[in-house]
Design a protein around this motif. Structure first.
Motif, PDB file in Angstrom:
ATOM      1  N   LEU A   9      -0.423 -72.877 -32.346  1.00 18.85           N
ATOM      2  CA  LEU A   9       0.927 -73.298 -32.729  1.00 18.85           C
ATOM      3  C   LEU A   9       0.835 -74.633 -33.451  1.00 18.85           C
ATOM      4  CD1 LEU A   9       3.063 -72.481 -29.568  1.00 18.85           C
ATOM      5  CD2 LEU A   9       3.313 -71.489 -31.830  1.00 18.85           C
ATOM      6  N   PRO A  10       1.454 -74.739 -34.617  1.00 17.73           N
ATOM      7  CA  PRO A  10       1.386 -75.983 -35.381  1.00 17.73           C
ATOM      8  C   PRO A  10       2.347 -77.028 -34.818  1.00 17.73           C
ATOM      9  CG  PRO A  10       2.592 -74.312 -36.597  1.00 17.73           C
ATOM     10  CD  PRO A  10       2.100 -73.668 -35.336  1.00 17.73           C
ATOM     11  N   GLY A  11       1.791 -78.120 -34.327  1.00 14.25           N
ATOM     12  CA  GLY A  11       2.613 -79.181 -33.745  1.00 14.25           C
ATOM     13  C   GLY A  11       3.596 -79.781 -34.728  1.00 14.25           C
ATOM     14  N   SER A  12       3.170 -79.955 -35.974  1.00 11.77           N
ATOM     15  CA  SER A  12       4.069 -80.548 -36.966  1.00 11.77           C
ATOM     16  C   SER A  12       5.260 -79.631 -37.238  1.00 11.77           C
ATOM     17  CB  SER A  12       3.313 -80.839 -38.258  1.00 11.77           C
ATOM     18  OG  SER A  12       2.772 -79.649 -38.798  1.00 11.77           O
ATOM     19  N   SER A  13       5.044 -78.332 -37.217  1.00 12.04           N
ATOM     20  CA  SER A  13       6.141 -77.399 -37.445  1.00 12.04           C
ATOM     21  C   SER A  13       7.089 -77.358 -36.247  1.00 12.04           C
ATOM     22  CB  SER A  13       5.612 -76.000 -37.736  1.00 12.04           C
ATOM     23  OG  SER A  13       4.916 -75.998 -38.960  1.00 12.04           O
ATOM     24  N   LEU A  14       6.537 -77.441 -35.039  1.00 12.30           N
ATOM     25  CA  LEU A  14       7.386 -77.500 -33.848  1.00 12.30           C
ATOM     26  C   LEU A  14       8.270 -78.742 -33.891  1.00 12.30           C
ATOM     27  CD1 LEU A  14       4.908 -76.386 -31.045  1.00 12.30           C
ATOM     28  CD2 LEU A  14       6.947 -75.169 -31.819  1.00 12.30           C
ATOM     29  N   PHE A  15       7.677 -79.874 -34.284  1.00 10.40           N
ATOM     30  CA  PHE A  15       8.448 -81.105 -34.412  1.00 10.40           C
ATOM     31  C   PHE A  15       9.533 -80.950 -35.471  1.00 10.40           C
ATOM     32  CE2 PHE A  15       9.184 -85.210 -36.482  1.00 10.40           C
ATOM     33  CZ  PHE A  15       9.659 -85.946 -35.399  1.00 10.40           C
ATOM     34  N   GLY A  16       9.189 -80.345 -36.599  1.00  5.41           N
ATOM     35  CA  GLY A  16      10.173 -80.123 -37.667  1.00  5.41           C
ATOM     36  C   GLY A  16      11.315 -79.229 -37.214  1.00  5.41           C
ATOM     37  N   MET A  17      10.990 -78.206 -36.437  1.00  4.54           N
ATOM     38  CA  MET A  17      12.039 -77.320 -35.917  1.00  4.54           C
ATOM     39  C   MET A  17      12.964 -78.064 -34.959  1.00  4.54           C
ATOM     40  SD  MET A  17      10.406 -73.601 -35.147  1.00  4.54           S
ATOM     41  CE  MET A  17      11.880 -73.140 -34.268  1.00  4.54           C
ATOM     42  N   MET A  18      12.408 -78.878 -34.089  1.00  3.16           N
ATOM     43  CA  MET A  18      13.236 -79.632 -33.144  1.00  3.16           C
ATOM     44  C   MET A  18      14.154 -80.598 -33.882  1.00  3.16           C
ATOM     45  SD  MET A  18      12.606 -78.449 -30.286  1.00  3.16           S
ATOM     46  CE  MET A  18      11.401 -77.469 -29.473  1.00  3.16           C
ATOM     47  N   TRP A  19      13.613 -81.277 -34.879  1.00  8.14           N
ATOM     48  CA  TRP A  19      14.408 -82.197 -35.677  1.00  8.14           C
ATOM     49  C   TRP A  19      15.506 -81.440 -36.420  1.00  8.14           C
ATOM     50  CZ3 TRP A  19      15.501 -82.763 -40.871  1.00  8.14           C
ATOM     51  CH2 TRP A  19      16.093 -83.965 -41.235  1.00  8.14           C
ATOM     52  N   GLY A  20      15.155 -80.327 -37.048  1.00 10.50           N
ATOM     53  CA  GLY A  20      16.137 -79.534 -37.786  1.00 10.50           C
ATOM     54  C   GLY A  20      17.213 -78.960 -36.881  1.00 10.50           C
ATOM     55  N   LEU A  21      16.827 -78.520 -35.692  1.00 11.29           N
ATOM     56  CA  LEU A  21      17.798 -77.978 -34.746  1.00 11.29           C
ATOM     57  C   LEU A  21      18.773 -79.060 -34.287  1.00 11.29           C
ATOM     58  CD1 LEU A  21      18.705 -75.503 -33.139  1.00 11.29           C
ATOM     59  CD2 LEU A  21      17.128 -76.210 -31.340  1.00 11.29           C
ATOM     60  N   GLY A  22      18.246 -80.233 -33.966  1.00 11.88           N
ATOM     61  CA  GLY A  22      19.122 -81.346 -33.572  1.00 11.88           C
ATOM     62  C   GLY A  22      20.073 -81.734 -34.679  1.00 11.88           C
ATOM     63  N   PHE A  23      19.570 -81.793 -35.886  1.00 14.64           N
ATOM     64  CA  PHE A  23      20.386 -82.141 -37.050  1.00 14.64           C
ATOM     65  C   PHE A  23      21.469 -81.080 -37.277  1.00 14.64           C
ATOM     66  CE2 PHE A  23      20.835 -82.776 -41.749  1.00 14.64           C
ATOM     67  CZ  PHE A  23      21.302 -84.082 -41.683  1.00 14.64           C
ATOM     68  N   THR A  24      21.121 -79.825 -37.122  1.00 15.79           N
ATOM     69  CA  THR A  24      22.081 -78.734 -37.302  1.00 15.79           C
ATOM     70  C   THR A  24      23.178 -78.803 -36.241  1.00 15.79           C
ATOM     71  OG1 THR A  24      20.356 -77.342 -38.239  1.00 15.79           O
ATOM     72  CG2 THR A  24      22.330 -76.229 -37.459  1.00 15.79           C
ATOM     73  N   VAL A  25      22.811 -79.058 -35.001  1.00 13.40           N
ATOM     74  CA  VAL A  25      23.804 -79.160 -33.930  1.00 13.40           C
ATOM     75  C   VAL A  25      24.763 -80.316 -34.204  1.00 13.40           C
ATOM     76  CG1 VAL A  25      24.097 -79.711 -31.462  1.00 13.40           C
ATOM     77  CG2 VAL A  25      22.404 -78.026 -32.183  1.00 13.40           C
ATOM     78  N   MET A  26      24.244 -81.455 -34.639  1.00 18.79           N
ATOM     79  CA  MET A  26      25.115 -82.590 -34.962  1.00 18.79           C
ATOM     80  C   MET A  26      26.075 -82.253 -36.093  1.00 18.79           C
ATOM     81  SD  MET A  26      22.812 -86.038 -34.478  1.00 18.79           S
ATOM     82  CE  MET A  26      21.710 -85.650 -35.830  1.00 18.79           C
ATOM     83  N   LEU A  27      25.576 -81.575 -37.120  1.00 25.57           N
ATOM     84  CA  LEU A  27      26.441 -81.218 -38.243  1.00 25.57           C
ATOM     85  C   LEU A  27      27.519 -80.237 -37.844  1.00 25.57           C
ATOM     86  CD1 LEU A  27      23.863 -81.013 -41.126  1.00 25.57           C
ATOM     87  CD2 LEU A  27      25.768 -82.577 -40.947  1.00 25.57           C
ATOM     88  N   VAL A  28      27.165 -79.242 -37.023  1.00 21.56           N
ATOM     89  CA  VAL A  28      28.176 -78.290 -36.539  1.00 21.56           C
ATOM     90  C   VAL A  28      29.227 -79.023 -35.718  1.00 21.56           C
ATOM     91  CG1 VAL A  28      28.539 -76.334 -34.982  1.00 21.56           C
ATOM     92  CG2 VAL A  28      26.660 -76.279 -36.638  1.00 21.56           C
ATOM     93  N   PHE A  29      28.803 -79.941 -34.867  1.00 19.32           N
ATOM     94  CA  PHE A  29      29.728 -80.730 -34.064  1.00 19.32           C
ATOM     95  C   PHE A  29      30.659 -81.539 -34.971  1.00 19.32           C
ATOM     96  CE2 PHE A  29      30.843 -84.561 -31.628  1.00 19.32           C
ATOM     97  CZ  PHE A  29      31.498 -83.960 -30.553  1.00 19.32           C
ATOM     98  N   MET A  30      30.093 -82.155 -36.027  1.00 17.14           N
ATOM     99  CA  MET A  30      30.896 -82.937 -36.969  1.00 17.14           C
ATOM    100  C   MET A  30      31.922 -82.045 -37.668  1.00 17.14           C
ATOM    101  SD  MET A  30      29.730 -84.909 -40.428  1.00 17.14           S
ATOM    102  CE  MET A  30      29.749 -83.437 -41.417  1.00 17.14           C
ATOM    103  N   LEU A  31      31.517 -80.858 -38.088  1.00 15.39           N
ATOM    104  CA  LEU A  31      32.438 -79.960 -38.782  1.00 15.39           C
ATOM    105  C   LEU A  31      33.535 -79.473 -37.845  1.00 15.39           C
ATOM    106  CD1 LEU A  31      29.959 -77.916 -40.981  1.00 15.39           C
ATOM    107  CD2 LEU A  31      31.588 -79.636 -41.740  1.00 15.39           C
ATOM    108  N   VAL A  32      33.220 -79.237 -36.590  1.00 18.18           N
ATOM    109  CA  VAL A  32      34.229 -78.798 -35.627  1.00 18.18           C
ATOM    110  C   VAL A  32      35.238 -79.913 -35.378  1.00 18.18           C
ATOM    111  CG1 VAL A  32      34.570 -78.181 -33.187  1.00 18.18           C
ATOM    112  CG2 VAL A  32      32.773 -77.073 -34.528  1.00 18.18           C
ATOM    113  N   GLN A  33      34.769 -81.162 -35.357  1.00 18.73           N
ATOM    114  CA  GLN A  33      35.665 -82.291 -35.131  1.00 18.73           C
ATOM    115  C   GLN A  33      36.635 -82.503 -36.278  1.00 18.73           C
ATOM    116  OE1 GLN A  33      35.924 -83.947 -32.218  1.00 18.73           O
ATOM    117  NE2 GLN A  33      34.463 -82.429 -31.520  1.00 18.73           N
ATOM    118  N   VAL A  34      36.216 -82.196 -37.494  1.00 16.66           N
ATOM    119  CA  VAL A  34      37.076 -82.380 -38.669  1.00 16.66           C
ATOM    120  C   VAL A  34      38.112 -81.282 -38.666  1.00 16.66           C
ATOM    121  CG1 VAL A  34      37.156 -82.325 -41.182  1.00 16.66           C
ATOM    122  CG2 VAL A  34      35.333 -83.527 -40.011  1.00 16.66           C
TER     123      VAL A  34
END
Length: 158
Positions: free
Chosen positions: A133-158
């Motif tokens: 398992l590529p550690g850098s890709s796992l890190f990228g997925m975690m970062w992308g998932l967190g970023f996506t959750v924040m954006l969805v939360f922001m869009l729901v708030q608007v």
């Protein structure tokens, strides 16, 4: 007075509209950021069940900071060639390519050396030297998932 109220309502709506548009654009970018490392992780998980076979290194790149390795292996009397070292898609050190990151601490194999590779029994032309398992890709997925959750939360708030 109603006219001033209408103007006040239109300004927040314009701001909200631009925020929503920006939010959707960023959401698409973050989802794309999940797909690239996600496919790498899925390939690594899938390749863990592949069949091991001995391969002979046929070529090694002579460029500096490059880990390009080509190897040949035989399955059921048929010879295949591949250059996939691992499933990393990100450059961990910014001085080397993802294939160097896939090698980890292992030295780059030399031409003529025998290495173990893993091939897909359903498609023997696909092989990988290191199916971890590529550690850098796992890190990228975690970062992308967190970023996506924040954006969805922001869009729901608007």
């Amino acid at each position: 007075m109603p006219r001033a109220t209408a103007v006040r309502r239109s300004v927040p709506l314009n701001r909200a509209g631009s925020t929503v548009l920006l939010g959707f654009a960023l959401l698409l970018i973050s989802l794309f950021g999940l797909v690239l490392p996600g496919s790498s992780v899925l390939n690594a998980i899938r390749s863990r069940g592949w069949t091991p076979v001995e391969a002979r290194v046929t070529a090694v790149s002579s460029l500096s900071h490059s880990c390009a390795v080509t190897y040949a292996y035989t399955v059921k009397g048929r010879t295949y060639q591949s250059d996939r070292i691992g499933w990393d898609v990100f450059d961990e050190s910014r001085h080397k390519g993802p294939d160097c990151a896939s090698l980890g601490d292992d030295p780059q194999p030399a031409v003529g050396e025998t290495i173990q590779v893993f091939y897909d029994p359903l498609s023997p032309g696909q092989a990988v030297h290191r199916p971890e398992l590529p550690g850098s890709s796992l890190f990228g997925m975690m970062w992308g998932l967190g970023f996506t959750v924040m954006l969805v939360f922001m869009l729901v708030q608007v």
